[in-house]
Design a protein around this motif. Structure first.
Motif, PDB file in Angstrom:
ATOM      1  N   ASN A   2     -75.967  95.361 -17.901  1.00 32.14           N
ATOM      2  CA  ASN A   2     -76.210  95.831 -16.551  1.00 32.14           C
ATOM      3  C   ASN A   2     -76.932  94.736 -15.770  1.00 32.14           C
ATOM      4  OD1 ASN A   2     -76.307  97.481 -14.357  1.00 32.14           O
ATOM      5  ND2 ASN A   2     -77.851  98.860 -15.179  1.00 32.14           N
ATOM      6  N   THR A   3     -76.254  94.115 -14.823  1.00 31.33           N
ATOM      7  CA  THR A   3     -76.823  93.026 -14.037  1.00 31.33           C
ATOM      8  C   THR A   3     -77.878  93.568 -13.080  1.00 31.33           C
ATOM      9  OG1 THR A   3     -74.712  91.855 -14.162  1.00 31.33           O
ATOM     10  CG2 THR A   3     -76.270  91.114 -12.494  1.00 31.33           C
ATOM     11  N   ARG A   4     -79.058  92.979 -13.151  1.00 29.27           N
ATOM     12  CA  ARG A   4     -80.160  93.391 -12.274  1.00 29.27           C
ATOM     13  C   ARG A   4     -80.052  92.624 -10.961  1.00 29.27           C
ATOM     14  NH1 ARG A   4     -85.102  91.735 -15.639  1.00 29.27           N
ATOM     15  NH2 ARG A   4     -83.755  89.930 -15.725  1.00 29.27           N
ATOM     16  N   VAL A   5     -79.658  93.320  -9.892  1.00 27.69           N
ATOM     17  CA  VAL A   5     -79.465  92.718  -8.572  1.00 27.69           C
ATOM     18  C   VAL A   5     -80.556  93.218  -7.641  1.00 27.69           C
ATOM     19  CG1 VAL A   5     -77.897  92.441  -6.620  1.00 27.69           C
ATOM     20  CG2 VAL A   5     -76.963  92.648  -8.941  1.00 27.69           C
ATOM     21  N   ASN A   6     -81.254  92.283  -7.025  1.00 27.12           N
ATOM     22  CA  ASN A   6     -82.278  92.629  -6.045  1.00 27.12           C
ATOM     23  C   ASN A   6     -82.007  91.897  -4.746  1.00 27.12           C
ATOM     24  OD1 ASN A   6     -83.782  94.301  -7.795  1.00 27.12           O
ATOM     25  ND2 ASN A   6     -84.777  92.539  -8.694  1.00 27.12           N
ATOM     26  N   LEU A   7     -82.420  92.500  -3.634  1.00 27.39           N
ATOM     27  CA  LEU A   7     -82.286  91.904  -2.307  1.00 27.39           C
ATOM     28  C   LEU A   7     -83.669  91.626  -1.741  1.00 27.39           C
ATOM     29  CD1 LEU A   7     -79.665  94.291  -0.604  1.00 27.39           C
ATOM     30  CD2 LEU A   7     -79.221  92.137  -1.794  1.00 27.39           C
ATOM     31  N   SER A  24     -78.231  94.582   4.484  1.00 28.16           N
ATOM     32  CA  SER A  24     -78.349  95.094   3.111  1.00 28.16           C
ATOM     33  C   SER A  24     -77.263  96.118   2.805  1.00 28.16           C
ATOM     34  CB  SER A  24     -79.738  95.671   2.845  1.00 28.16           C
ATOM     35  OG  SER A  24     -79.981  96.792   3.650  1.00 28.16           O
ATOM     36  N   ILE A  25     -76.808  96.839   3.820  1.00 27.75           N
ATOM     37  CA  ILE A  25     -75.699  97.773   3.632  1.00 27.75           C
ATOM     38  C   ILE A  25     -74.432  96.998   3.283  1.00 27.75           C
ATOM     39  CG2 ILE A  25     -74.217  99.484   4.776  1.00 27.75           C
ATOM     40  CD1 ILE A  25     -76.735 100.162   6.510  1.00 27.75           C
ATOM     41  N   MET A  26     -74.188  95.912   4.031  1.00 26.51           N
ATOM     42  CA  MET A  26     -73.019  95.081   3.771  1.00 26.51           C
ATOM     43  C   MET A  26     -73.077  94.483   2.371  1.00 26.51           C
ATOM     44  SD  MET A  26     -71.907  91.440   5.460  1.00 26.51           S
ATOM     45  CE  MET A  26     -73.311  90.690   4.645  1.00 26.51           C
ATOM     46  N   PHE A  27     -74.239  93.959   1.986  1.00 28.56           N
ATOM     47  CA  PHE A  27     -74.387  93.396   0.642  1.00 28.56           C
ATOM     48  C   PHE A  27     -74.126  94.462  -0.421  1.00 28.56           C
ATOM     49  CE2 PHE A  27     -77.212  90.057   2.585  1.00 28.56           C
ATOM     50  CZ  PHE A  27     -76.391  88.988   2.272  1.00 28.56           C
ATOM     51  N   ALA A  28     -74.719  95.635  -0.245  1.00 26.87           N
ATOM     52  CA  ALA A  28     -74.557  96.705  -1.225  1.00 26.87           C
ATOM     53  C   ALA A  28     -73.092  97.104  -1.366  1.00 26.87           C
ATOM     54  CB  ALA A  28     -75.413  97.910  -0.839  1.00 26.87           C
ATOM     55  N   GLU A  29     -72.386  97.205  -0.254  1.00 29.42           N
ATOM     56  CA  GLU A  29     -70.962  97.578  -0.306  1.00 29.42           C
ATOM     57  C   GLU A  29     -70.136  96.505  -1.005  1.00 29.42           C
ATOM     58  OE1 GLU A  29     -70.165  98.216   3.839  1.00 29.42           O
ATOM     59  OE2 GLU A  29     -70.804 100.312   3.765  1.00 29.42           O
ATOM     60  N   GLN A  30     -70.386  95.247  -0.660  1.00 27.65           N
ATOM     61  CA  GLN A  30     -69.616  94.154  -1.263  1.00 27.65           C
ATOM     62  C   GLN A  30     -69.939  93.999  -2.744  1.00 27.65           C
ATOM     63  OE1 GLN A  30     -69.736  90.535   1.027  1.00 27.65           O
ATOM     64  NE2 GLN A  30     -69.355  91.629   2.931  1.00 27.65           N
ATOM     65  N   LEU A  31     -71.180  94.178  -3.104  1.00 32.03           N
ATOM     66  CA  LEU A  31     -71.551  94.107  -4.519  1.00 32.03           C
ATOM     67  C   LEU A  31     -70.933  95.261  -5.295  1.00 32.03           C
ATOM     68  CD1 LEU A  31     -75.248  93.020  -4.018  1.00 32.03           C
ATOM     69  CD2 LEU A  31     -73.468  91.654  -5.159  1.00 32.03           C
ATOM     70  N   ASP A  33     -68.173  96.657  -4.653  1.00 31.07           N
ATOM     71  CA  ASP A  33     -66.744  96.339  -4.810  1.00 31.07           C
ATOM     72  C   ASP A  33     -66.467  95.513  -6.058  1.00 31.07           C
ATOM     73  OD1 ASP A  33     -66.161  97.684  -2.467  1.00 31.07           O
ATOM     74  OD2 ASP A  33     -65.871  95.868  -1.252  1.00 31.07           O
ATOM     75  N   ILE A  34     -67.465  94.755  -6.517  1.00 31.24           N
ATOM     76  CA  ILE A  34     -67.269  93.928  -7.720  1.00 31.24           C
ATOM     77  C   ILE A  34     -68.049  94.488  -8.916  1.00 31.24           C
ATOM     78  CG2 ILE A  34     -66.663  91.839  -6.453  1.00 31.24           C
ATOM     79  CD1 ILE A  34     -69.528  90.803  -6.947  1.00 31.24           C
ATOM     80  N   GLY A  35     -68.479  95.733  -8.787  1.00 27.11           N
ATOM     81  CA  GLY A  35     -69.099  96.422  -9.912  1.00 27.11           C
ATOM     82  C   GLY A  35     -70.581  96.171 -10.105  1.00 27.11           C
ATOM     83  N   LEU A  36     -71.263  95.694  -9.067  1.00 30.40           N
ATOM     84  CA  LEU A  36     -72.710  95.463  -9.151  1.00 30.40           C
ATOM     85  C   LEU A  36     -73.434  96.412  -8.216  1.00 30.40           C
ATOM     86  CD1 LEU A  36     -72.770  91.559  -9.094  1.00 30.40           C
ATOM     87  CD2 LEU A  36     -72.991  93.046 -11.083  1.00 30.40           C
ATOM     88  N   ASN A  37     -74.600  96.865  -8.647  1.00 29.30           N
ATOM     89  CA  ASN A  37     -75.407  97.771  -7.835  1.00 29.30           C
ATOM     90  C   ASN A  37     -76.764  97.154  -7.545  1.00 29.30           C
ATOM     91  OD1 ASN A  37     -73.596 100.095  -7.784  1.00 29.30           O
ATOM     92  ND2 ASN A  37     -73.958 100.127  -9.988  1.00 29.30           N
ATOM     93  N   VAL A  38     -77.218  97.338  -6.308  1.00 23.94           N
ATOM     94  CA  VAL A  38     -78.541  96.855  -5.918  1.00 23.94           C
ATOM     95  C   VAL A  38     -79.581  97.737  -6.570  1.00 23.94           C
ATOM     96  CG1 VAL A  38     -80.130  96.469  -3.999  1.00 23.94           C
ATOM     97  CG2 VAL A  38     -77.700  95.922  -3.736  1.00 23.94           C
ATOM     98  N   ARG A  39     -80.529  97.102  -7.238  1.00 20.76           N
ATOM     99  CA  ARG A  39     -81.593  97.791  -7.953  1.00 20.76           C
ATOM    100  C   ARG A  39     -82.827  97.971  -7.077  1.00 20.76           C
ATOM    101  NH1 ARG A  39     -85.324  95.106 -11.047  1.00 20.76           N
ATOM    102  NH2 ARG A  39     -86.339  96.324 -12.619  1.00 20.76           N
ATOM    103  N   GLN A 132     -66.983  85.850  -1.394  1.00 20.77           N
ATOM    104  CA  GLN A 132     -66.077  86.747  -0.700  1.00 20.77           C
ATOM    105  C   GLN A 132     -66.780  87.433   0.458  1.00 20.77           C
ATOM    106  OE1 GLN A 132     -64.431  89.790  -3.145  1.00 20.77           O
ATOM    107  NE2 GLN A 132     -62.445  88.819  -3.224  1.00 20.77           N
ATOM    108  N   ARG A 133     -66.256  87.292   1.645  1.00 14.26           N
ATOM    109  CA  ARG A 133     -66.723  87.941   2.874  1.00 14.26           C
ATOM    110  C   ARG A 133     -68.184  87.658   3.211  1.00 14.26           C
ATOM    111  NH1 ARG A 133     -63.771  92.743   0.570  1.00 14.26           N
ATOM    112  NH2 ARG A 133     -65.777  93.035  -0.345  1.00 14.26           N
ATOM    113  N   VAL A 134     -68.818  86.786   2.478  1.00 15.56           N
ATOM    114  CA  VAL A 134     -70.181  86.377   2.789  1.00 15.56           C
ATOM    115  C   VAL A 134     -70.116  84.885   3.026  1.00 15.56           C
ATOM    116  CG1 VAL A 134     -72.535  86.161   1.924  1.00 15.56           C
ATOM    117  CG2 VAL A 134     -71.210  88.200   1.410  1.00 15.56           C
ATOM    118  N   VAL A 135     -70.738  84.397   4.072  1.00 11.16           N
ATOM    119  CA  VAL A 135     -70.570  83.011   4.468  1.00 11.16           C
ATOM    120  C   VAL A 135     -70.907  82.045   3.341  1.00 11.16           C
ATOM    121  CG1 VAL A 135     -71.246  81.251   6.125  1.00 11.16           C
ATOM    122  CG2 VAL A 135     -71.013  83.597   6.861  1.00 11.16           C
TER     123      VAL A 135
END
Length: 140
Positions: A2-7, A24-31, A33-39, A132-135
């Motif tokens: 389980n990848t620990r993702v923080n913003l 942060s909404i955009m990041f959470a949605e894009q993450l 999409d690739i199976g990662l969740n913001v912790r 992807q979709r992030v500059v």
């Protein structure tokens, strides 16, 4: 695993309510999409010591730390400097970022001035990578 993702979001405009955080909404949605969740999501003011401290803290509990804000041309954009301090490296002119800024200025028939050039100064050995979709993101 389980990848620990923080913003980490930075900006006085976020703290005082002048700007609503939609990134942060955009990041959470894009993450997602690739199976990662913001912790965890942390928002702080434009303060060099606070930013550097929070980068160190969140890095210790993250597999992936995404920092949003503070990379612009103004004096309160401190993310590059704070990230360099947190990593124990210097800030230097990044050739890839510099080339990107030159193209940006040419497309607008504008001169690349000192405030804009500030955006090309990144932590030593930083690597800019398309996402992807992030500059861009910076890896040190």
């Amino acid at each position: 695993m389980n990848t620990r993702v923080n913003l980490l979001l930075t900006g006085n405009e976020l703290m005082n309510g002048d700007v609503i955080d939609t990134n942060s909404i955009m990041f959470a949605e894009q993450l997602d999409d690739i199976g990662l969740n913001v912790r965890k999501k942390v928002t702080i003011a434009d303060d060099l010591a606070l930013l550097q401290s929070e980068i160190v803290h969140l890095s210790q509990e993250s597999d992936l730390l995404i920092i949003n804000g503070g990379l612009g041309p103004t004096i309160d954009d401190l993310t590059s400097q704070a990230l360099a301090q947190a990593c124990g490296v210097t800030v230097e002119l990044n050739p890839q970022a510099h080339a990107h800024l030159k193209v940006w200025a040419e497309r607008r028939s504008a001169q690349l001035n000192q405030p804009n050039l500030k955006q090309a100064y990144l932590p030593k050995a930083a690597i800019l990578s398309p996402m992807q979709r992030v500059v861009q993101w910076v890896s040190v």
